[in-house]
Motif scaffolding. Structure first.
Motif, mmCIF file in Angstrom:
data_model
loop_
_atom_site.group_PDB
_atom_site.id
_atom_site.type_symbol
_atom_site.label_atom_id
_atom_site.label_comp_id
_atom_site.label_asym_id
_atom_site.label_seq_id
_atom_site.Cartn_x
_atom_site.Cartn_y
_atom_site.Cartn_z
ATOM 1 N N ASP A 96 0.835 -1.199 0.000
ATOM 2 C CA ASP A 96 0.000 0.000 0.000
ATOM 3 C C ASP A 96 0.866 1.243 0.000
ATOM 4 N N ASP A 98 0.368 3.831 1.817
ATOM 5 C CA ASP A 98 0.167 4.647 3.011
ATOM 6 C C ASP A 98 1.140 4.296 4.137
ATOM 7 N N GLN A 100 1.425 1.682 5.681
ATOM 8 C CA GLN A 100 0.942 0.704 6.657
ATOM 9 C C GLN A 100 1.726 -0.597 6.513
ATOM 10 N N ARG A 203 -1.637 4.632 9.291
ATOM 11 C CA ARG A 203 -1.586 5.337 8.022
ATOM 12 C C ARG A 203 -0.800 6.640 8.172
#
Ligand code: UDP
Ligand code: MG
Length: 329
Positions: A96, A98, A100, A203
């Motif tokens: 991802d 973000d 994460q 995030r």
């Protein structure tokens, strides 16, 4: 000969944290152990904020950055599929945008590749970011799907995973379903598999794009895709109702013989509503399967690419793009 690691990153409205993601990931990628080179494939999934211009900037500044720009939003899974399709690497990592999925895990993934593992599933040990509701429903979902389907899924498996070129070829060629569960496919194709643990970070910026509603829809589709047990519900409930009907008949004959009048109206109403409810549920389940069949039959593309940047010509990538029509349809 050097080996290439492709890092596939799906991006949808990630403007606030995107640069930070790039910097952190780049730091890790530059220090990869010896034979490994890297490419960073960003798939812009129809972002409506400034993500695309940031990605174009990054692609202009860094020749390792490749950009696939979708014509509109096709969803996270479609973005990962496109990334895998166009990745030229010997190993492919999906993550991802973000942060994460911590980029620090990449060297550990490479170790597994070097040991000959082909599919590496990253398992979340802690999810501090998701709320209680998300954690509980996610656990319930995995319990249910594992009980309904032949394939056993890793609970807490995330969209953070890595596949070798050979495993990716299987995904490219044979898993082109329109209604799909990529994480599930990755776990069901076999090969030498390894799991690694990681701790999900919060995030960096922005909001999660998955609402509870979309997760619910996603879960239903997944169950339908991996199990035909719901279809058999019709048969089972038919048998159950038939047995119940026989018992009722015996009871009715008994009351009629004993008291002269069979018992009445309320029973009929209760039974009727019960059975109609069951009938409609079963029709609904069949409807869901037909919807999936319909989606497959229409055979619309999984994603549509508007433009691509920084893909070197005369390489693995170009061969892929030639075969693109076949795969996209
Ligand atoms: N994403 C995407 N298309 C979408 C929704 C999300 O490409 O339609 C990307 C998003 O940019 C992020 C990743 O998929 O990189 C995971 O999304 P998100 O963080 O919102 O999901 P969560 O981590 O909350 O499950
Ligand atoms: Mg996320």
């Amino acid at each position: 000969m050097g080996k290439l690691l492709s890092v596939v990153v799906s991006v949808y409205n990630e403007e606030p944290g995107l640069r930070e993601f790039y910097q952190e990931t780049k730091k890790v990628l530059e220090e990869l152990p010896a034979p490994w080179e890297h490419e960073l494939l960003f798939v812009n999934d129809g972002s409506r904020d400034g993500s695309l211009s940031i990605l174009r900037e990054l692609a202009a500044a860094d020749s390792h950055v490749r950009l696939i720009n979708f014509s509109r939003n096709f969803g996270h899974e479609a973005a990962m599929i496109a990334g895998i399709d166009y990745a030229a690497g010997d190993g492919i990592v999906c993550m991802d945008a973000d942060l994460q999925h911590p980029p620090e895990c990449i060297p550990r993934i490479l170790e597994k590749f070097d040991q000959g593992f082909q599919v590496i599933t990253m398992v979340r040990t802690k999810n501090r970011t998701a709320g209680l509701v998300k954690n509980v429903t996610s656990a319930a979902f995995y319990r249910l799907i594992n009980c309904l389907s032949d394939v056993k899924f890793e609970a807490n498996a995330s969209d953070f995973f890595a596949v070798s070129r050979q495993a990716a070829d299987v995904l490219r060629r044979n898993y082109r379903e329109k209604v799909r569960f990529l994480r599930g496919y990755v776990q069901s194709i076999g090969f030498q598999r390894a799991t690694l643990e990681y701790e999900a970070r919060p995030r960096i910026a922005g909001e999660s794009k998955y609402s509870i509603r979309s997760l619910f829809k996603f879960s239903i589709n997944t169950i339908l895709c991996f199990s035909d047990l719901p279809l058999k519900l019709g048969i089972y409930s038919g048998i159950a109702v038939a047995l119940f009907g026989i018992a009722m008949a015996v009871y009715t004959i008994y009351t009629w013989a004993e008291y002269g009048t069979p018992s009445g109206y309320a029973t009929i109403v209760v039974l009727l509503s019960f059975m109609f409810a069951m009938l409609f549920i079963i029709v609904g389940i069949i409807g869901e399967y037909i919807a999936i069949l319909f989606a497959e039959l229409k055979d619309r593309p999984v994603y549509i690419v508007e433009d691509m940047e920084n893909f070197p010509s005369g390489t693995e990538h170009e061969k892929k793009m030639d075969g693109d029509d076949a795969r996209n349809s």
